[in-house]
Design a protein around this motif. Structure first.
Motif, PDB file in Angstrom:
ATOM      1  N   TRP A  83       0.808  -1.212   0.000  1.00 44.32           N
ATOM      2  CA  TRP A  83       0.000   0.000   0.000  1.00 44.32           C
ATOM      3  C   TRP A  83       0.846   1.269   0.000  1.00 44.32           C
ATOM      4  N   CYS A 383      -4.469   9.589  13.117  1.00 44.08           N
ATOM      5  CA  CYS A 383      -3.984   8.717  12.044  1.00 44.08           C
ATOM      6  C   CYS A 383      -2.968   7.698  12.539  1.00 44.08           C
ATOM      7  N   TYR A 384      -1.727   7.861  12.118  1.00 43.16           N
ATOM      8  CA  TYR A 384      -0.611   6.931  12.325  1.00 43.16           C
ATOM      9  C   TYR A 384      -0.329   6.647  13.797  1.00 43.16           C
ATOM     10  N   THR A 406      -8.660  10.067  11.365  1.00 44.94           N
ATOM     11  CA  THR A 406      -7.654   9.676  10.383  1.00 44.94           C
ATOM     12  C   THR A 406      -8.130   9.987   8.970  1.00 44.94           C
ATOM     13  N   ASN A 407      -7.171  10.110   8.067  1.00 46.20           N
ATOM     14  CA  ASN A 407      -7.461  10.284   6.650  1.00 46.20           C
ATOM     15  C   ASN A 407      -6.813   9.135   5.895  1.00 46.20           C
ATOM     16  N   ASP A 408      -7.517   8.027   5.836  1.00 47.44           N
ATOM     17  CA  ASP A 408      -6.962   6.828   5.209  1.00 47.44           C
ATOM     18  C   ASP A 408      -7.025   6.858   3.694  1.00 47.44           C
ATOM     19  N   PHE A 411      -3.931   5.829   2.009  1.00 53.56           N
ATOM     20  CA  PHE A 411      -3.548   4.420   1.939  1.00 53.56           C
ATOM     21  C   PHE A 411      -4.199   3.679   0.779  1.00 53.56           C
ATOM     22  N   PRO A 417      -5.961   0.614   4.297  1.00 55.90           N
ATOM     23  CA  PRO A 417      -7.000   0.978   5.274  1.00 55.90           C
ATOM     24  C   PRO A 417      -7.399  -0.179   6.183  1.00 55.90           C
ATOM     25  N   HIS A 420      -4.642  -0.683   8.791  1.00 57.25           N
ATOM     26  CA  HIS A 420      -4.675   0.413   9.758  1.00 57.25           C
ATOM     27  C   HIS A 420      -5.800   0.196  10.771  1.00 57.25           C
ATOM     28  N   ALA A 439     -12.881   8.047  10.028  1.00 56.38           N
ATOM     29  CA  ALA A 439     -11.942   8.045   8.916  1.00 56.38           C
ATOM     30  C   ALA A 439     -12.559   8.773   7.730  1.00 56.38           C
TER      31      ALA A 439
END
Length: 508
Positions: A83, A383-384, A406-408, A411, A417, A420, A439
């Motif tokens: 990814w 997020c991370y 988060t802003n997946d 990914f 996603p 995560h 998300a």
């Protein structure tokens, strides 16, 4: 003459075996990645890890074993982290050419931890001792991967087990402990030819114990209703001047409450990371208008802000009047995503983090923090940050819940996603806390304190979902101890086998 021909034949056979071993190591590593989300093909584990164990026993030198371990890691991470090419497709004209290099260098670099573990383990020639030492050193290599150089624990072995009874061990031993257990029950399969009972016994015992466990009970629920919003903004369109406010309007429409609606008014609404395409410094009117439109419900959302020339990726809490009452700045930033080393200098050459185009990129916040959301005290994760068990375990006071925005979209839509999400679920299970997860493009979910998803919105769909907040469980063992017990166990296991192996060599 015959002796010379025989030696040449042996050397040729050795070289041929080495190539077969190298290709096998890479292939078995790739097979191992099938156990990760979204496939979760657990049948690959005994074949992949048992086969890698066979190759570790076959290695004739430390260097050869190191190469086998590195190639196994290269195969595993090349497929498991595929990814990573997705962010380079957002602005494909500029960055697509970099994608294969990013994947290869990331996989090759992370695989060095495995190569080191295999190389050190090969000093002990006895099969059983070498395998046990490999279990300890491989686990320590995974610790190194999770902690050193800001850490990168993505694709850890514990992620295989999220939807199995083995996930019930997370509150006790955490992800690193579950990864060690994975090796303890699968690597002995390398001895199947020599000691069949010893090889399969650990796997059988753990399988029987796991599936004999009753499923976790349904958690107790509070009367607090939370609305999670997923606007589904594609990353390539999210910041376009002509489109960016469309996604804000969509989030507002999904959040709106009405006195005539059959649904009760939520006690909290959660939007994802960087929901508002505007600096907080200039957003007073925007935030006030948003609060009015959604009926005055408290709202937690992601936004960027600037302070003393530095930029932060932040989560803010708006009260019923649309006023910012609490702020959290993301502390664990993504290398080369949210910042690059020597960022101001690199910016002069047009080199920026993908998610930040301002000079040095984002600055890190002070660390783990707690927010009082009105429905309880939450530890925010942006997020991370949900990837790191140690970060979630870093608050001195235990919260009532975890909350991840988060802003997946970064990914892509394949494995990123899903992987995560698995790690977010693991953090909830380790802590015995519910998690609210919003998300941008998915997967938005209410996660219970056992790591199970309750209400959720699938990947790639816009929508809002209401869910009552589960109550937290009692503090878990992992909350009290973190990774220290497993780390110390691996150290003692490695030292014990090393001493035993040295004495055995001395007697031989």
């Amino acid at each position: 003459m015959k002796t010379g021909l025989w030696l040449r034949f042996r050397r040729a056979a050795y070289r041929r075996d080495s190539w077969v071993a190298a290709l096998s190591a890479f292939g078995l590593g790739a097979l191992l990645s099938f156990a990760l989300a979204p496939l979760h093909i657990l049948l690959s584990l005994p074949f992949a890890l048992g086969g890698i164990g066979v190759l570790a026993l076959w290695a004739r030198s430390g260097m050869q074993a190191a190469v086998i371990g590195w190639l196994a890691g290269l195969g595993y991470f090349s497929f498991g982290l595929s990814w990573i090419v997705e962010p380079f497709q957002i602005d494909a004209d500029r960055y697509a050419w970099m994608a294969p290099f990013a994947l290869v260098f990331l996989a090759a670099g992370v695989a060095l931890f495995w190569g080191l573990a295999f190389g050190l383990a090969a000093r002990w020639q006895r099969g059983g001792a070498r395998l046990v030492l490999l279990m300890a050193l491989w686990s320590l290599a995974e610790f190194g991967r999770a902690y050193l150089l800001t850490g990168f624990p993505w694709a850890g072995f514990a992620q295989f087990w999220i939807d199995t009874p083995a996930a019930q061990l997370l509150p006790w031993i955490g992800a690193q402990g579950l990864a060690l257990l994975t090796l303890l029950v699968t690597l002995p399969l390398a001895l199947l030819r020599y000691r069949p009972l010893l090889a399969v016994l650990p796997l059988l015992l753990v399988a029987l114990a796991g599936y004999a466990l009753p499923p976790p009970p349904v958690p107790e629920m509070t009367d607090k209703l939370v609305r999670l919003v997923q606007p589904n903004a594609p990353q390539a369109e999210k910041w376009l001047p002509e489109r960016r406010w469309d996604f804000v309007r969509r989030a507002i429409e999904l959040s709106e409450t009405s006195s005539t609606s059959d649904s009760p008014k939520p006690d909290l609404i959660v939007w994802p990371e960087t929901s508002v395409p505007q600096l907080l410094n200039n957003a007073d009117e925007t935030l006030s208008a948003i609060s009015t439109r959604i009926g005055g419900a408290p709202l937690l959302l992601g936004i960027q802000r600037r302070e003393e020339g530095r930029y932060f990726n932040s989560a803010i809490l708006l009260d019923a009047a649309g006023q910012v009452v609490q702020i959290y700045d993301k502390a664990h930033l993504v290398p080369f995503g949210e910042y690059v080393p020597f960022g101001d200098l690199m910016a002069q050459f047009g080199i920026h983090g993908f998610a930040a185009q301002q000079g040095a990129g984002y600055s890190a916040g002070p660390g783990a923090a707690l927010l009082d959301l009105g429905i309880g005290v939450a530890q925010p994760l942006i997020c991370y940050e949900a990837v790191f068990a140690r970060d979630v375990n870093a608050t001195t006071t235990r919260p009532d819940m975890l909350i991840q925005i988060t802003n997946d979209a970064w990914f892509g839509t394949r494995s990123g996603p899903y992987q995560h999400l698995v790690q977010a679920r693991m953090r909830a299970a380790e802590q015995g806390l519910p998690m609210l997860r919003a998300a941008n493009t998915g997967i938005t979910a209410m996660i219970d304190p056992y790591g199970r998803m309750r209400e959720h919105i699938v990947l790639g769909k816009s929508g809002a979902v209401d869910g009552y907040l589960p109550k937290p469980l009692e503090p878990t063992l992992f909350r009290r101890t973190g990774d220290w017990p497993v780390f110390i166990l691996c150290i003692f296991l490695a030292l014990g086998v090393a001493v035993f192996g040295r004495k055995s060599h001395g007697r031989s």
